[in-house]
Design an enzyme around this catalytic site. Structure first.
Site, PDB file in Angstrom:
ATOM      1  N   GLY C  72      29.544  30.076  -3.016  1.00  0.00           N
ATOM      2  CA  GLY C  72      29.311  29.889  -1.587  1.00  0.00           C
ATOM      3  C   GLY C  72      30.535  29.338  -0.883  1.00  0.00           C
ATOM      4  N   SER C 200      24.543  32.135  -1.826  1.00  0.00           N
ATOM      5  CA  SER C 200      24.885  31.453  -3.070  1.00  0.00           C
ATOM      6  C   SER C 200      23.777  31.678  -4.081  1.00  0.00           C
ATOM      7  CB  SER C 200      25.054  29.958  -2.779  1.00  0.00           C
ATOM      8  OG  SER C 200      25.329  29.262  -3.962  1.00  0.00           O
ATOM      9  N   HIS C 202      23.183  30.996  -7.053  1.00  0.00           N
ATOM     10  CA  HIS C 202      22.683  29.977  -7.985  1.00  0.00           C
ATOM     11  C   HIS C 202      21.716  29.019  -7.288  1.00  0.00           C
ATOM     12  CE1 HIS C 202      24.752  26.058  -7.220  1.00  0.00           C
ATOM     13  NE2 HIS C 202      25.688  26.798  -6.703  1.00  0.00           N
ATOM     14  N   THR C 238      39.840  39.515 -11.525  1.00  0.00           N
ATOM     15  CA  THR C 238      38.827  40.184 -12.336  1.00  0.00           C
ATOM     16  C   THR C 238      37.443  39.706 -11.919  1.00  0.00           C
ATOM     17  OG1 THR C 238      40.332  40.377 -14.217  1.00  0.00           O
ATOM     18  CG2 THR C 238      37.980  40.524 -14.688  1.00  0.00           C
ATOM     19  N   CYS C 328      26.700   5.719  -0.163  1.00  0.00           N
ATOM     20  CA  CYS C 328      26.950   5.215  -1.513  1.00  0.00           C
ATOM     21  C   CYS C 328      27.065   6.338  -2.538  1.00  0.00           C
ATOM     22  CB  CYS C 328      25.845   4.266  -1.932  1.00  0.00           C
ATOM     23  SG  CYS C 328      25.857   2.744  -0.980  1.00  0.00           S
TER      24      CYS C 328
HETATM   25  C1  LIG Z   1      25.223  25.393   3.531  1.00  0.00           C
HETATM   26  C2  LIG Z   1      26.146  25.446   2.367  1.00  0.00           C
HETATM   27  N1  LIG Z   1      27.243  26.233   2.408  1.00  0.00           N
HETATM   28  C3  LIG Z   1      28.098  26.322   1.377  1.00  0.00           C
HETATM   29  C4  LIG Z   1      27.910  25.606   0.227  1.00  0.00           C
HETATM   30  C5  LIG Z   1      28.884  25.723  -0.901  1.00  0.00           C
HETATM   31  O1  LIG Z   1      28.320  26.350  -2.023  1.00  0.00           O
HETATM   32  P1  LIG Z   1      28.958  26.235  -3.481  1.00  0.00           P
HETATM   33  O2  LIG Z   1      28.999  24.783  -3.856  1.00  0.00           O
HETATM   34  O3  LIG Z   1      28.024  27.006  -4.344  1.00  0.00           O
HETATM   35  O4  LIG Z   1      30.315  26.791  -3.470  1.00  0.00           O
HETATM   36  C6  LIG Z   1      26.804  24.761   0.135  1.00  0.00           C
HETATM   37  C7  LIG Z   1      26.613  23.949  -1.058  1.00  0.00           C
HETATM   38  O5  LIG Z   1      25.860  23.013  -1.109  1.00  0.00           O
HETATM   39  C8  LIG Z   1      25.894  24.683   1.221  1.00  0.00           C
HETATM   40  O6  LIG Z   1      24.815  23.889   1.148  1.00  0.00           O
HETATM   41  C1  LIG Z   2      49.918  37.759 -16.185  1.00  0.00           C
HETATM   42  C2  LIG Z   2      48.630  37.790 -15.403  1.00  0.00           C
HETATM   43  N1  LIG Z   2      48.385  36.835 -14.493  1.00  0.00           N
HETATM   44  C3  LIG Z   2      47.249  36.805 -13.781  1.00  0.00           C
HETATM   45  C4  LIG Z   2      46.278  37.755 -13.943  1.00  0.00           C
HETATM   46  C5  LIG Z   2      45.024  37.695 -13.124  1.00  0.00           C
HETATM   47  O1  LIG Z   2      43.908  37.375 -13.917  1.00  0.00           O
HETATM   48  P1  LIG Z   2      42.427  37.657 -13.435  1.00  0.00           P
HETATM   49  O2  LIG Z   2      42.284  39.111 -13.162  1.00  0.00           O
HETATM   50  O3  LIG Z   2      41.576  37.221 -14.582  1.00  0.00           O
HETATM   51  O4  LIG Z   2      42.139  36.877 -12.216  1.00  0.00           O
HETATM   52  C6  LIG Z   2      46.487  38.769 -14.872  1.00  0.00           C
HETATM   53  C7  LIG Z   2      45.493  39.827 -15.032  1.00  0.00           C
HETATM   54  O5  LIG Z   2      45.709  40.861 -15.579  1.00  0.00           O
HETATM   55  C8  LIG Z   2      47.684  38.794 -15.630  1.00  0.00           C
HETATM   56  O6  LIG Z   2      47.908  39.754 -16.521  1.00  0.00           O
END
Ligand SMILES: Cc1ncc(COP(=O)(O)O)c(C=O)c1O
Ligand SMILES: Cc1ncc(COP(=O)(O)O)c(C=O)c1O
Lengths: 143, 425, 425, 143
Positions: C72, C200, C202, C238, C328
């Protein structure tokens, strides 16, 4: 490492079945012996090269063959283009368009459209070459 | 059908132990680490353990130097942009190798639109960066150096420790992208002199959806994803707990099995290259030869007179999974910028195939690949006008020139009406 | 010990069906969607299916309008920064509600350091944004409006469709953060007039490590994570295939079960609030009352004379998982900016507890919570000097003023030598 | 929803065992009857309030009680502070430091250190109050 699970039972292909078929079992592969026209073109974008040779008899394309250096869709496009062009008159063939190739292949990925364009260009280059070699043909009545 | 997976640089399956460790995080131990109750505290504990496992893999001084991101790309973006923004009062200049991954080069380009400048240091024909060229590129405005550990396409092991010494002398942080080497080569961030280093666990049998950024405690770094104060305020967003747990376990196992994995893949690598040379003509190995300066898992081949996508598709049809740096497989229709940077002839770049080995590949699989590949090459050469022209002496081989005919590149550019782009525009 | 989970806004476990769908992606179907062989194509296919499932949940016109991010937070960052950068030639002004999530406000603050400006539109005491106030804040430089669907702390359902109409009239894209509502309220991006909307998974029984950004095909958006051309060039890296697959299945099930989930949680919500009112004195519900303008899953309570962290810890000790917006529990020692924005008295903000229900909570669990919470309140009030002072008539209740004594806030600020910060500085 | 799996067998706590113990079983909770000194302080940062009352006899703190409005560590800090202070002379107590609280509690999270400071301040305020009410005590010999 084995992946022969049920999950892998269906087979995924990058291109559709028709394209894959023409890539794997290209029609009209080769060079026409004693060709009446040969066209060889290259794609500036990616570096693919297509060569199409034609046998023309009585103003009609009797045989068309291709050789292609390029990706699967380039090979399939040239295979399909030669299929489509065979039997057409030279005049008909002059208005051949890559859209026919795309349609006959059942579509190409957007990034691969240029392969069909290359096929069109190769055919036109071959026809051009034919006309150059056979200036008399230009005036020939097309049956 | 027989299935041989030779694309471990793109993805690996997770280890059974990794999946087993992740499993509870989906159902019972699903808490958000920001929560203060049992579920949250449990998740927090799991993150701490994973951080320690990663720290051990790369010899970080403290687990607190380990930050989790969503992947190698985000880790590289965070390293480049996070260091640049954090140090913009000190300077605006970055020095990177020309063959870094697009996630590094793309981040640099983004910064260049924002008043930063960058110098791209070229490489030699093997893909090696010259540390002295890096030194020469430094200015008193330079705030970051980025040189990857191993190039993802070529397999060349870069002289990062030498670059690290220069970086230390000049007090400039060095970012090492170890995405292609993590889990396959020993990594010691301290010996390397890396202030930042990234890892991609899904390339060493960990899960996708998690990346690692190591940051030495003295290197300044600001967040690039803004929001909550997760990851010490340096990476906002709910942590991907299962993937992080899996990454930790994958790192621990990688550390334990490293010598074994290296020995095994090195043996297969040698067998593969020997087999290819034996069975296929006019084929070239790009990057350093198998040995100490090449990672044991990859081979980058160029086979003349045929194009790479076709090789890939035909291999796939025979159950073999490989990759290619040919322009035909890229959405931009450009050959890999890495192949361009080493000055590889366009014909060879087009005929490119990239193989990456894993711990579970076998000698039999390698032999199957070699046999199959020989058939693939034969089939494609049978379709290639270039192969026919070569036979006729119209064009010549780049790899083993006969002295007869013009070059493929000259031929292709004449046809296309413009020079074949050896370098991406 | 009995365990009652009432923190579904922080995290949910994944559904068994979701886990079952993800499972193959770890071991057999582990390919990288960028690969052109079987493994890659299979993963690509899985992404396409998930995209369609998400599109169906929110009534997007086309699956191509669905982008996957790491969560999110990244979705909000992409929406805000991606739209801002894409439209910077058109203007530099953003309009956001003052009670957006930190991932939205943090992104806006980041942009404010880069020559963008922003107007934060305040809310009323229930947490509602006035669409006319949004309209009034627009300038001819405005390039984005951001108003969330449901506030994560208060549960208030915002008048997004009305804001959407104003946005459409002015031709300004509207971003709706639906992180707190996705899977729990019907969402129709077209009816809402949202150009961008985030989810989101999850938080509705999907996995962590994946977020969703919907983008109407006409809304301009550039990438904020640079690198590869995944996700149509708008999100490099990826793809987290298993999590995306899980998100798709979670969305499909959420769509099917939505009426049931709403009915069930609404019933529990009413029971909970009635039980609390019945058993505990001097407690206030923040945000709208249960009903059509409040999401059915959450309750935000303020219990006078005691602080929230203690409530949370004692609940946890009794197996009950809850959250709090008290200063807190925050690392910055500030009360939730949302509670500050609705002008909640500091004493009430400190006594805050946030409960969020899920589909598997039962009436018995609610009753157990109410009974336990009454004991928790009693225990903490027994420790509280404020409760004792209230009994003696030294300080007064905010919720039910007796007219005797000074206010808690006045008392606290006199002690601290400065006003209790009702608003975060 | 049940989480009673093996996974949940260990119990996690936000604070260490000592802090949790003092939060759950606070020592010296309440108000000393007929206190000789009372201190009530508030934390500007977070809004916590602590009230400590003392019974002093012969210049020695005989009893100390607390009431706290605040988080777990605030309650634990005041509980521990009153424990530590009992039996000390007023003069000794005047040099009481929050570090003692932190140490006796076996550490506090960094963000919660201010709770121990508040406890120190509450004690000092109570001692101040004691001295104000018992000016004679200032000169008293401390046994
Ligand atoms: C309204 C809202 N937006 C965005 C987010 C960010 O989501 P995430 O922590 O999964 O990146 C949250 C998380 O609590 C949220 O409540
Ligand atoms: C040298 C190198 N750096 C960064 C990346 C990016 O990784 P990812 O696609 O898992 O985000 C790759 C992906 O092939 C890579 O070969």
């Amino acid at each position: 490492m084995r992946f022969d699970t049920g999950l892998m039972s269906d087979s995924y292909t990058l291109y559709n079945q028709t394209v894959m078929d023409h890539f794997l079992n290209p029609r009209n592969l080769g060079e026409v012996p004693d060709a009446d026209g040969v066209g060889e073109v290259g794609a500036a974008a990616c570096g693919d090269i297509m060569k199409i040779s034609l046998k023309v008899k009585d103003g009609r394309i009797e045989d068309a063959r291709f050789k292609t250096f390029g990706c699967g869709s380039a090979i399939a496009s040239s295979s399909m283009a030669t299929e489509l062009i065979k039997g057409r008159t030279v005049a008909e063939a002059m208005s051949f368009s890559n859209q026919e190739v795309i349609q006959a292949l059942g579509g190409l990925p957007p990034v691969k459209i240029h392969c069909s364009v290359l096929a069109e260009e190769a055919i036109k280059a071959a026809l051009e070459d034919y006309r150059k070699r056979h200036p008399e043909a230009a005036g020939q009545p097309e049956r | 059908m027989r299935r041989v997976y030779l694309d471990h640089l793109a993805a690996t399956p997770v280890l059974p132990e990794v999946l087993a460790a992740m499993q509870p995080c989906f159902l019972e131990a699903f808490g958000n680490p920001s929560s203060l109750h049992q579920h949250g505290l449990r998740a927090r504990d799991a993150l701490a353990r994973a951080r320690a496992q990663i720290a051990a893999l790369i010899n970080a001084e403290s687990p607190e130097e380990i930050f989790f991101t969503s992947g190698g790309t985000e880790a590289a973006n965070l390293a480049i942009k996070g260091v640049a923004y954090a140090n913009q009062r000190r300077g605006h200049h970055l020095v990177v190798s020309a063959i870094e991954h697009p996630s590094v080069l793309g981040s640099v380009e983004f910064l260049e639109k924002q008043a930063f400048t960058a110098t791209r240091v070229g490489v030699d024909s093997q893909g090696w960066v010259d540390p002295e060229a890096v030194r020469a590129a430094l200015t008193d405005q330079t705030i970051l150096i980025a040189v990857h550990h191993v190039n993802h396409d070529l397999g060349a092991i870069e002289p990062v420790a030498a670059v690290g010494r220069i970086a230390a002398q000049r007090g400039i942080p060095l970012f090492v992208d170890a995405t292609a080497s993590g889990g396959w080569l020993p990594i010691d961030v301290q010996a390397m002199g890396a202030s930042l280093l990234s890892l991609s666990p899904h390339r060493f049998y960990g899960p996708k959806g998690v990346g690692v950024l190591y940051r030495h405690r003295r290197a300044r770094l600001v967040s690039i994803l803004h929001g909550g104060v997760q990851e010490g305020g340096r990476r906002a967003g709910t942590e991907n707990v299962p993937a992080i747990v899996g990454a930790g376990v994958a790192a621990e196992i990688a550390r334990r099995e490293l010598p074994e994995r290296i020995a095994h893949t090195a043996k297969l690598q040698a067998r593969l290259w020997e087999g290819v040379q034996h069975r296929i003509s006019y084929v070239k190995l790009n990057g350093p030869p198998p040995g100490a300066q090449r990672i044991s898992t990859t081979l980058n081949l160029s086979t003349e007179f045929i194009e790479g996508e076709g090789q890939l598709l035909l291999c796939d049809l025979h159950g073999i999974a490989v990759a290619s740096g040919s322009s035909c497989v890229s959405k931009s229709l450009k050959i890999s910028h890495v192949l361009a940077a080493i000055g590889l002839d366009h014909a060879l770049a087009q005929g490119n195939l990239i193989l990456s080995l894993g711990k579970d590949n076998t000698s039999e699989e390698i032999d199957y690949f070699v046999t199959t590949f020989a058939q693939v090459v034969e089939k494609l050469r049978g379709m290639s006008p270039m192969w026919a022209d070569f036979q006729r002496g119209v064009i010549d081989s780049v790899i083993q020139p006969s002295g007869r005919g013009t070059s493929f590149a000259a031929h292709a550019s004449a046809l296309a009406g413009k020079p074949a782009a050896a370098r991406p525009s």
